[in-house]
Design a protein around this motif. Structure first.
Motif, PDB file in Angstrom:
ATOM      1  N   ASP A 228    -105.692  -3.034 -17.108  1.00 13.73           N
ATOM      2  CA  ASP A 228    -105.836  -4.430 -16.695  1.00 13.73           C
ATOM      3  C   ASP A 228    -104.871  -4.657 -15.547  1.00 13.73           C
ATOM      4  O   ASP A 228    -103.683  -4.347 -15.666  1.00 13.73           O
ATOM      5  CB  ASP A 228    -105.477  -5.370 -17.850  1.00 13.73           C
ATOM      6  CG  ASP A 228    -106.445  -5.246 -19.000  1.00 13.73           C
ATOM      7  OD1 ASP A 228    -107.604  -5.641 -18.825  1.00 13.73           O
ATOM      8  OD2 ASP A 228    -106.043  -4.727 -20.057  1.00 13.73           O
TER       9      ASP A 228
ATOM     10  N   ASP B 258    -110.562   1.662  -7.310  1.00 12.44           N
ATOM     11  CA  ASP B 258    -111.691   0.798  -7.661  1.00 12.44           C
ATOM     12  C   ASP B 258    -111.222  -0.581  -8.111  1.00 12.44           C
ATOM     13  O   ASP B 258    -111.781  -1.601  -7.694  1.00 12.44           O
ATOM     14  CB  ASP B 258    -112.543   1.424  -8.767  1.00 12.44           C
ATOM     15  CG  ASP B 258    -113.357   2.608  -8.305  1.00 12.44           C
ATOM     16  OD1 ASP B 258    -113.392   2.898  -7.087  1.00 12.44           O
ATOM     17  OD2 ASP B 258    -113.977   3.271  -9.177  1.00 12.44           O
ATOM     18  N   LEU B 259    -110.207  -0.608  -8.969  1.00  8.75           N
ATOM     19  CA  LEU B 259    -109.729  -1.909  -9.449  1.00  8.75           C
ATOM     20  C   LEU B 259    -109.121  -2.714  -8.313  1.00  8.75           C
ATOM     21  O   LEU B 259    -109.364  -3.922  -8.197  1.00  8.75           O
ATOM     22  CB  LEU B 259    -108.733  -1.756 -10.593  1.00  8.75           C
ATOM     23  CG  LEU B 259    -108.223  -3.069 -11.182  1.00  8.75           C
ATOM     24  CD1 LEU B 259    -109.369  -3.985 -11.622  1.00  8.75           C
ATOM     25  CD2 LEU B 259    -107.272  -2.803 -12.329  1.00  8.75           C
TER      26      LEU B 259
ATOM     27  N   GLY C 132    -108.578  -8.173 -13.257  1.00  8.32           N
ATOM     28  CA  GLY C 132    -109.682  -7.244 -13.431  1.00  8.32           C
ATOM     29  C   GLY C 132    -109.309  -6.149 -14.396  1.00  8.32           C
ATOM     30  O   GLY C 132    -108.148  -6.005 -14.787  1.00  8.32           O
ATOM     31  N   GLN C 133    -110.313  -5.368 -14.776  1.00 13.10           N
ATOM     32  CA  GLN C 133    -110.099  -4.271 -15.712  1.00 13.10           C
ATOM     33  C   GLN C 133    -111.005  -3.110 -15.344  1.00 13.10           C
ATOM     34  O   GLN C 133    -112.145  -3.316 -14.913  1.00 13.10           O
ATOM     35  CB  GLN C 133    -110.406  -4.721 -17.142  1.00 13.10           C
ATOM     36  CG  GLN C 133    -110.148  -3.648 -18.186  1.00 13.10           C
ATOM     37  CD  GLN C 133    -110.520  -4.116 -19.577  1.00 13.10           C
ATOM     38  OE1 GLN C 133    -111.699  -4.182 -19.909  1.00 13.10           O
ATOM     39  NE2 GLN C 133    -109.518  -4.474 -20.363  1.00 13.10           N
ATOM     40  N   VAL C 134    -110.490  -1.901 -15.514  1.00 10.71           N
ATOM     41  CA  VAL C 134    -111.294  -0.696 -15.354  1.00 10.71           C
ATOM     42  C   VAL C 134    -111.069   0.190 -16.568  1.00 10.71           C
ATOM     43  O   VAL C 134    -110.002   0.176 -17.170  1.00 10.71           O
ATOM     44  CB  VAL C 134    -110.963   0.105 -14.077  1.00 10.71           C
ATOM     45  CG1 VAL C 134    -111.392  -0.625 -12.837  1.00 10.71           C
ATOM     46  CG2 VAL C 134    -109.511   0.490 -14.015  1.00 10.71           C
TER      47      VAL C 134
ATOM     48  N   THR D   1    -107.767   2.651 -19.921  1.00 14.46           N
ATOM     49  CA  THR D   1    -108.172   1.266 -19.661  1.00 14.46           C
ATOM     50  C   THR D   1    -106.986   0.589 -19.005  1.00 14.46           C
ATOM     51  O   THR D   1    -105.871   0.658 -19.520  1.00 14.46           O
ATOM     52  CB  THR D   1    -108.558   0.539 -20.953  1.00 14.46           C
ATOM     53  OG1 THR D   1    -109.677   1.204 -21.536  1.00 14.46           O
ATOM     54  CG2 THR D   1    -108.922  -0.918 -20.676  1.00 14.46           C
TER      55      THR D   1
ATOM     56  N   ARG E  71    -111.888  -4.254  -6.328  1.00 10.98           N
ATOM     57  CA  ARG E  71    -112.498  -5.387  -7.058  1.00 10.98           C
ATOM     58  C   ARG E  71    -111.636  -6.636  -6.968  1.00 10.98           C
ATOM     59  O   ARG E  71    -112.155  -7.752  -6.809  1.00 10.98           O
ATOM     60  CB  ARG E  71    -112.699  -5.024  -8.528  1.00 10.98           C
ATOM     61  CG  ARG E  71    -114.020  -4.408  -8.783  1.00 10.98           C
ATOM     62  CD  ARG E  71    -114.301  -4.396 -10.265  1.00 10.98           C
ATOM     63  NE  ARG E  71    -114.432  -3.007 -10.647  1.00 10.98           N
ATOM     64  CZ  ARG E  71    -114.284  -2.544 -11.860  1.00 10.98           C
ATOM     65  NH1 ARG E  71    -113.968  -3.341 -12.847  1.00 10.98           N
ATOM     66  NH2 ARG E  71    -114.452  -1.279 -12.119  1.00 10.98           N
TER      67      ARG E  71
ATOM     68  N   PHE F 247    -103.317   2.234  -7.082  1.00 10.76           N
ATOM     69  CA  PHE F 247    -103.540   0.795  -7.198  1.00 10.76           C
ATOM     70  C   PHE F 247    -102.660   0.027  -6.212  1.00 10.76           C
ATOM     71  O   PHE F 247    -103.148  -0.786  -5.427  1.00 10.76           O
ATOM     72  CB  PHE F 247    -103.260   0.368  -8.643  1.00 10.76           C
ATOM     73  CG  PHE F 247    -103.460  -1.090  -8.934  1.00 10.76           C
ATOM     74  CD1 PHE F 247    -104.717  -1.667  -8.877  1.00 10.76           C
ATOM     75  CD2 PHE F 247    -102.392  -1.882  -9.315  1.00 10.76           C
ATOM     76  CE1 PHE F 247    -104.912  -3.017  -9.172  1.00 10.76           C
ATOM     77  CE2 PHE F 247    -102.567  -3.227  -9.619  1.00 10.76           C
ATOM     78  CZ  PHE F 247    -103.820  -3.793  -9.542  1.00 10.76           C
TER      79      PHE F 247
END
Length: 108
Positions: free
Chosen positions: A59, A88-89, A73-75, A57, A92, A33
């Motif tokens: 955030d 991915d997060l 965002g959240q994944v 999960t 986004r 991240f």
């Protein structure tokens, strides 16, 4: 800075470094991240993870330096896919405007 909290018991270094353990997957997620955002100690980036079984999960948020503007965002996905979920997060959040906040923070 990387910080892990648990709602039960303590964690020792061997458990943290176990590549099959939850904490290892969280560390991999966090590194992916931050790397994708080119984040570090000088940019206002944060997150909160919850593991339930083999599901993660997360955030994530990028803030303006003054904290007024933010992109969140959240994944959710398989814990074993932590690196992909981190990337991915981050993507986004960048699509949602986080890049402008990150660039402004780096300029200060």
């Amino acid at each position: 800075m990387l910080q892990f909290g648990r709602n039960h018991g303590q964690i020792d270094a061997a458990e943290f470094l176990d590549p099959t353990g939850n904490e290892w997957h969280l560390a991999q997620w966090e590194r992916a991240f931050l790397s994708a955002l080119r984040g570090g100690c000088s940019v206002p980036v944060g997150g909160h993870a919850v593991i339930e079984g083999d599901r993660l999960t997360f955030d994530g948020v990028v803030l303006s330096v003054d904290g007024v503007d933010q992109v969140r965002g959240q994944v959710t996905g398989d814990l074993a896919d932590a690196v992909r979920l981190g990337n991915d997060l981050a993507a986004r959040l960048v699509e949602g405007g986080a890049q402008d906040l990150l660039e402004a923070a780096r300029a200060e």
